[in-house]
Design an enzyme around this catalytic site. Structure first.
Site, short mmCIF file in Angstrom:
data_model
loop_
_atom_site.label_atom_id
_atom_site.label_comp_id
_atom_site.label_asym_id
_atom_site.label_seq_id
_atom_site.Cartn_x
_atom_site.Cartn_y
_atom_site.Cartn_z
N SER A 245 32.21 -46.88 4.38
CA SER A 245 31.39 -47.10 5.78
C SER A 245 32.30 -48.14 6.39
O SER A 245 32.52 -49.25 5.60
CB SER A 245 29.93 -47.42 5.85
OG SER A 245 29.30 -46.39 5.30
N ASP B 224 25.26 -55.49 3.94
CA ASP B 224 26.00 -54.41 4.23
C ASP B 224 25.19 -53.62 5.05
O ASP B 224 24.75 -52.44 4.86
CB ASP B 224 26.06 -53.61 2.92
CG ASP B 224 27.06 -54.28 1.88
OD1 ASP B 224 28.01 -54.80 2.39
OD2 ASP B 224 26.55 -54.31 0.71
N ASP C 69 25.61 -57.45 10.62
CA ASP C 69 24.46 -58.27 11.00
C ASP C 69 23.94 -59.20 9.95
O ASP C 69 24.77 -59.42 8.73
CB ASP C 69 23.36 -57.35 11.63
CG ASP C 69 22.64 -56.77 10.57
OD1 ASP C 69 22.86 -56.92 9.59
OD2 ASP C 69 22.05 -55.67 11.06
N ARG D 108 29.75 -62.52 0.30
CA ARG D 108 28.77 -63.46 0.62
C ARG D 108 27.97 -62.95 1.90
O ARG D 108 28.75 -62.37 2.81
CB ARG D 108 29.33 -64.76 0.76
CG ARG D 108 30.03 -65.43 -0.23
CD ARG D 108 29.19 -66.20 -1.47
NE ARG D 108 29.55 -66.69 -2.59
CZ ARG D 108 29.20 -66.93 -3.64
NH1 ARG D 108 27.88 -66.78 -3.73
NH2 ARG D 108 29.99 -67.18 -4.80
N ILE D 109 26.80 -63.45 2.08
CA ILE D 109 26.12 -63.16 3.18
C ILE D 109 26.30 -64.03 4.06
O ILE D 109 26.24 -65.26 3.78
CB ILE D 109 24.61 -62.75 3.03
CG1 ILE D 109 24.36 -61.63 1.88
CG2 ILE D 109 23.83 -62.56 4.11
CD1 ILE D 109 23.15 -61.72 1.32
N ASN E 59 32.92 -55.16 8.51
CA ASN E 59 32.68 -55.03 6.83
C ASN E 59 33.23 -53.58 6.51
O ASN E 59 32.74 -52.68 7.41
CB ASN E 59 31.13 -55.61 6.47
CG ASN E 59 31.28 -55.51 5.16
OD1 ASN E 59 31.96 -56.01 4.31
ND2 ASN E 59 30.29 -54.86 4.52
N HIS F 65 32.67 -51.20 3.07
CA HIS F 65 31.62 -50.96 2.26
C HIS F 65 31.96 -49.62 1.46
O HIS F 65 31.76 -48.64 2.29
CB HIS F 65 30.22 -51.24 2.69
CG HIS F 65 29.23 -51.00 1.45
ND1 HIS F 65 29.24 -52.08 0.66
CD2 HIS F 65 28.56 -50.32 1.27
CE1 HIS F 65 28.18 -51.80 -0.17
NE2 HIS F 65 27.94 -50.71 0.12
C1 GAR Z 1 36.26 -52.90 -1.55
O1 GAR Z 1 35.80 -51.55 -2.28
C2 GAR Z 1 34.94 -53.28 -0.29
O2 GAR Z 1 34.52 -52.01 0.19
C3 GAR Z 1 33.92 -53.73 -1.37
O3 GAR Z 1 34.56 -54.54 -2.23
C4 GAR Z 1 35.82 -54.03 -2.37
C5 GAR Z 1 36.92 -54.97 -2.55
O4 GAR Z 1 38.17 -54.66 -2.85
N1 GAR Z 1 32.86 -54.25 -0.45
C6 GAR Z 1 31.64 -54.37 -0.80
O5 GAR Z 1 31.25 -53.81 -1.58
C7 GAR Z 1 30.98 -55.30 0.12
N2 GAR Z 1 29.51 -55.08 -0.01
P1 GAR Z 1 39.52 -55.25 -2.16
O6 GAR Z 1 39.42 -56.87 -2.82
O7 GAR Z 1 40.62 -54.48 -3.16
O8 GAR Z 1 39.73 -55.03 -0.86
#
Ligand code: GAR
Length: 209
Positions: free
Chosen positions: A144, A153, A149, A99-100, A115, A117
């Site tokens: 990353s 992402d 902000d 969520r944002i 965060n 990503h």
């Molecule tokens: C992770 O790869 C994270 O980087 C990504 O969701 C996955 C969660 O995995 N986040 C995003 O894409 C944010 N835009 P997890 O629940 O096993 O930690």
């Protein structure tokens, strides 16, 4: 000898999750091993049955659901912020939190929301960075970790690490290699931020994507 109250205190980290929680587990386990100068004091999810909540409970970490309410987004986010604040959080870590967050939330933890990503930002922002990288046919993607902000992402980069895309990679194989990096990079960044809380004069190399 009296020390300042904050000196030597371990930072209190609240982790926000929406899904499986492998990054939350990596961070909590690294903290429990003493490799991060912080404690994961609660895990909060916008998804009531997120597997990450059960994984937190298994570790003795309070697991709190604040189910997303699309009919009143503002009220939901206020409940989320109150749940985090009730834990006396020093740092908020988004670990697969989909969520944002608005400026109203972020203003409560300025430069304290992080965060992770699975791309080399600013490339492939959004919910399916792994699929987007495969579709684009890039040779290299990566991970990353950044301060958050109000954009998706987006925000000052704390750390990045490239990960090659191999011939024949599927979403699963590529995600597995990205996770290996995430599980190392996120705890390291949280440790550095936690130490900075004690020593606010020190700085990270930061750039805005
Ligand atoms: C992770 O790869 C994270 O980087 C990504 O969701 C996955 C969660 O995995 N986040 C995003 O894409 C944010 N835009 P997890 O629940 O096993 O930690």
């Amino acid at each position: 000898m009296d020390l300042p109250a904050a000196h030597g205190a371990r930072a209190r980290v609240v982790v926000l999750v929406s899904g499986t929680g492998s990054n939350m587990v990596a961070l909590a386990d690294a903290a429990a091993r003493g490799q991060v100068a912080a404690d994961v004091v609660a895990v909060v999810s916008d998804v009531a049955d997120a597997p990450a909540l059960a994984r937190a409970t298994e570790r003795g970490i309070p697991a709190i659901a604040v189910p997303f309410d699309r009919t009143d987004r503002g009220a939901w986010e206020a409940r989320l912020a109150d749940a985090v604040a009730a834990q006396d959080a020093d740092l908020v870590v988004l670990a697969g939190f989909m969520r944002i967050l608005s400026g109203a939330f972020l203003a409560r933890w300025p430069d304290r929301v992080v965060n992770v990503h699975p791309s080399l930002l600013p490339a492939f922002r959004g919910a399916d960075a792994v699929g987007d990288a495969l579709a684009a046919g890039v040779d290299v993607t990566g991970v990353s970790v950044h301060l958050v902000d109000e954009l998706v992402d987006h925000g000052p980069i704390l750390a990045q690490e490239p990960v090659p895309v191999l011939p024949g990679d599927t979403r699963e194989t590529l995600l597995a290699r990205l996770h290996e990096v995430e599980h190392r990079l996120l705890p390291r960044c949280v440790d550095e931020l936690a130490r900075d809380l004690d020593h606010p004069a020190s700085t990270h190399e930061r750039s805005t994507p």
